[in-house]
Write a protein that holds these residues in place. Structure first.
Motif, PDB file in Angstrom:
ATOM      1  N   ILE A 169     -22.099  41.115  67.206  1.00 45.20           N
ATOM      2  CA  ILE A 169     -23.205  41.639  66.391  1.00 45.20           C
ATOM      3  C   ILE A 169     -23.494  40.709  65.218  1.00 45.20           C
ATOM      4  O   ILE A 169     -24.654  40.432  64.892  1.00 45.20           O
ATOM      5  CB  ILE A 169     -22.876  43.061  65.901  1.00 45.20           C
ATOM      6  CG1 ILE A 169     -22.795  44.020  67.096  1.00 45.20           C
ATOM      7  CG2 ILE A 169     -23.923  43.548  64.917  1.00 45.20           C
ATOM      8  CD1 ILE A 169     -22.397  45.429  66.717  1.00 45.20           C
ATOM      9  N   LEU A 173     -27.032  38.776  64.534  1.00 42.03           N
ATOM     10  CA  LEU A 173     -27.813  38.952  63.311  1.00 42.03           C
ATOM     11  C   LEU A 173     -28.081  37.621  62.629  1.00 42.03           C
ATOM     12  O   LEU A 173     -29.187  37.381  62.112  1.00 42.03           O
ATOM     13  CB  LEU A 173     -27.071  39.893  62.355  1.00 42.03           C
ATOM     14  CG  LEU A 173     -26.954  41.365  62.796  1.00 42.03           C
ATOM     15  CD1 LEU A 173     -26.091  42.141  61.821  1.00 42.03           C
ATOM     16  CD2 LEU A 173     -28.337  42.004  62.900  1.00 42.03           C
ATOM     17  N   LEU A 179     -30.749  44.474  64.915  1.00 41.71           N
ATOM     18  CA  LEU A 179     -29.497  45.176  65.166  1.00 41.71           C
ATOM     19  C   LEU A 179     -29.520  45.916  66.504  1.00 41.71           C
ATOM     20  O   LEU A 179     -28.504  45.962  67.210  1.00 41.71           O
ATOM     21  CB  LEU A 179     -29.227  46.167  64.017  1.00 41.71           C
ATOM     22  CG  LEU A 179     -27.953  47.005  64.124  1.00 41.71           C
ATOM     23  CD1 LEU A 179     -26.719  46.122  64.164  1.00 41.71           C
ATOM     24  CD2 LEU A 179     -27.866  47.987  62.955  1.00 41.71           C
ATOM     25  N   CYS A 182     -28.666  43.592  69.311  1.00 37.95           N
ATOM     26  CA  CYS A 182     -27.232  43.261  69.296  1.00 37.95           C
ATOM     27  C   CYS A 182     -26.405  44.396  69.900  1.00 37.95           C
ATOM     28  O   CYS A 182     -25.454  44.154  70.655  1.00 37.95           O
ATOM     29  CB  CYS A 182     -26.778  42.972  67.871  1.00 37.95           C
ATOM     30  SG  CYS A 182     -27.586  41.565  67.078  1.00 37.95           S
ATOM     31  N   ILE A 234     -22.880  50.425  58.195  1.00 34.45           N
ATOM     32  CA  ILE A 234     -24.243  50.612  58.694  1.00 34.45           C
ATOM     33  C   ILE A 234     -24.983  51.657  57.857  1.00 34.45           C
ATOM     34  O   ILE A 234     -26.160  51.470  57.499  1.00 34.45           O
ATOM     35  CB  ILE A 234     -24.212  51.024  60.176  1.00 34.45           C
ATOM     36  CG1 ILE A 234     -23.596  49.909  61.038  1.00 34.45           C
ATOM     37  CG2 ILE A 234     -25.613  51.341  60.672  1.00 34.45           C
ATOM     38  CD1 ILE A 234     -24.370  48.622  61.048  1.00 34.45           C
ATOM     39  N   LEU A 244     -26.616  42.592  55.994  1.00 35.65           N
ATOM     40  CA  LEU A 244     -25.800  43.283  56.989  1.00 35.65           C
ATOM     41  C   LEU A 244     -24.853  42.326  57.703  1.00 35.65           C
ATOM     42  O   LEU A 244     -23.707  42.677  57.988  1.00 35.65           O
ATOM     43  CB  LEU A 244     -26.703  43.977  58.008  1.00 35.65           C
ATOM     44  CG  LEU A 244     -25.990  44.781  59.106  1.00 35.65           C
ATOM     45  CD1 LEU A 244     -25.115  45.860  58.499  1.00 35.65           C
ATOM     46  CD2 LEU A 244     -27.010  45.397  60.063  1.00 35.65           C
ATOM     47  N   SER A 245     -25.303  41.103  58.002  1.00 42.85           N
ATOM     48  CA  SER A 245     -24.442  40.152  58.707  1.00 42.85           C
ATOM     49  C   SER A 245     -23.216  39.792  57.872  1.00 42.85           C
ATOM     50  O   SER A 245     -22.102  39.690  58.390  1.00 42.85           O
ATOM     51  CB  SER A 245     -25.231  38.885  59.054  1.00 42.85           C
ATOM     52  OG  SER A 245     -25.701  38.245  57.882  1.00 42.85           O
TER      53      SER A 245
END
Length: 333
Positions: A169, A173, A179, A182, A234, A244-245
């Protein structure tokens, strides 16, 4: 004479005033221009400071608001986790074991196991009371022990593969994929329970279930700390924003460090586990050897009432010792 002195003083005074006026006339524009520049600088600086103060205040307010949102999200997740820990239904236990059967079917299977065990014990010559107790223990305990065994095995398989899924994931990203794409890659390319759970998540999103709701249901089926960390990351990112990555990359690092720590703990506690296994196996092993070599010597424990009481007391203390040793060699990480 006095008039001449007064005229001289007035002339000097007028000359000084004239020279001063000429000097002021020459210097005044420069001074006025300098004052205007200073005034403009003060105005500009004051405005910049005011804007900086307003911007700083806005950044502080935004950070405080985001921190508050994160705290509220963590509080909600903790409350949901505490509510789940209070009572786990049989349906959830069956789902955690990876079985697809209704609770009614499981109950029927348990009853059949109990009846078959009770019938076999009574056919072996035991009394109906002993057969009833044995059948009840087998029907109530054996299926639930099987569920517990399957659940632990499935959770272990999920944990071993989950870190790789998070890495996939993160790479997706960073490559620019959304997302959802992924997650679809994990649902099709991962191994074991991870693929099944993420496939369930994708199918839920197709029928209108949000990602947060899907992860909440997944934590019901897979109650592991690793998946809970993933759900928290999340949920916070969707409510407060952020990279987020980077967050998932840190999570992946934490998961792998936990796995390394688990291996170290197992290696360091293996000696204690071996000693506990040997100590726990000695009494029943000696009893079996004595029964094989000299059965008349040990039959008194089975035939005499005092022997039965000694066996019950010994079994109780043996069980207590095993539980204490298990507690001593069990580590949380």
């Amino acid at each position: 004479m006095l008039d001449a002195q007064l005229v001289f003083i007035a002339t000097v005074f007028m000359g000084v005033l004239g020279v001063g006026g000429l000097a002021y006339a020459a210097i005044a524009p420069a001074l006025q221009k300098r004052q205007q520049n200073n005034k403009r600088m003060n105005v500009a600086t004051g405005g910049k400071r005011a804007r900086s103060a307003r911007r700083g205040g806005a950044e502080v307010d935004q950070n405080a608001q985001r921190r508050k949102q994160v705290q509220e999200t963590l509080k909600e997740l903790d409350e949901a986790q505490a509510a789940r820990k209070k009572k786990v239904s049989m349906r959830e236990r069956i789902e955690q074991a990876g079985l697809e059967m209704p609770v009614r079917t499981f109950t029927i299977i348990s009853a059949i196991v109990g009846l078959v065990t009770a019938g076999c014990v009574m056919l072996a010559g035991q009394t109906p009371f002993v057969g009833f107790l044995t059948g009840f223990a087998a029907g109530f305990g054996l299926p639930r022990w099987t569920l517990s065994f399957l659940t632990k095995r499935r959770l272990k398989q999920f944990t071993e593969e989950f870190a790789n899924a998070v890495d996939v994931i993160v790479r997706g990203l960073k490559a620019g994929l959304p997302l959802h794409d992924c997650i679809m890659i994990i649902a099709s390319e991962a191994q074991g329970p991870v693929r099944e759970e993420f496939r369930e998540l994708v199918e839920g999103q197709r029928v209108g279930i949000t990602l947060e709701q899907g992860l909440e249901k997944m934590t019901h089926r897979v109650p592991t700390a690793e998946l809970r960390f993933f759900q928290i990351v999340i949920s916070i990112q969707q409510k407060t924003g952020g990279n987020l990555s980077e967050a998932l990359g840190n999570l992946s690092k934490v998961l792998r460090e936990r796995k390394v720590l688990q291996g170290k703990i197992q290696a360091m506690s293996q000696e204690a586990k071996s000693s506990a296994a040997i100590i726990g196996a000695l009494p029943p092993g000696v009893m079996v050897l004595v029964y094989i070599t000299t059965p008349d010597y040990i039959n008194l424990l089975f035939e005499e009432r005092m022997g039965n009481a000694m066996l019950i007391g010994g079994a109780f203390w043996m069980l207590l010792g095993v539980l204490v040793m298990k507690k001593m060699i069990s580590f949380d990480y």
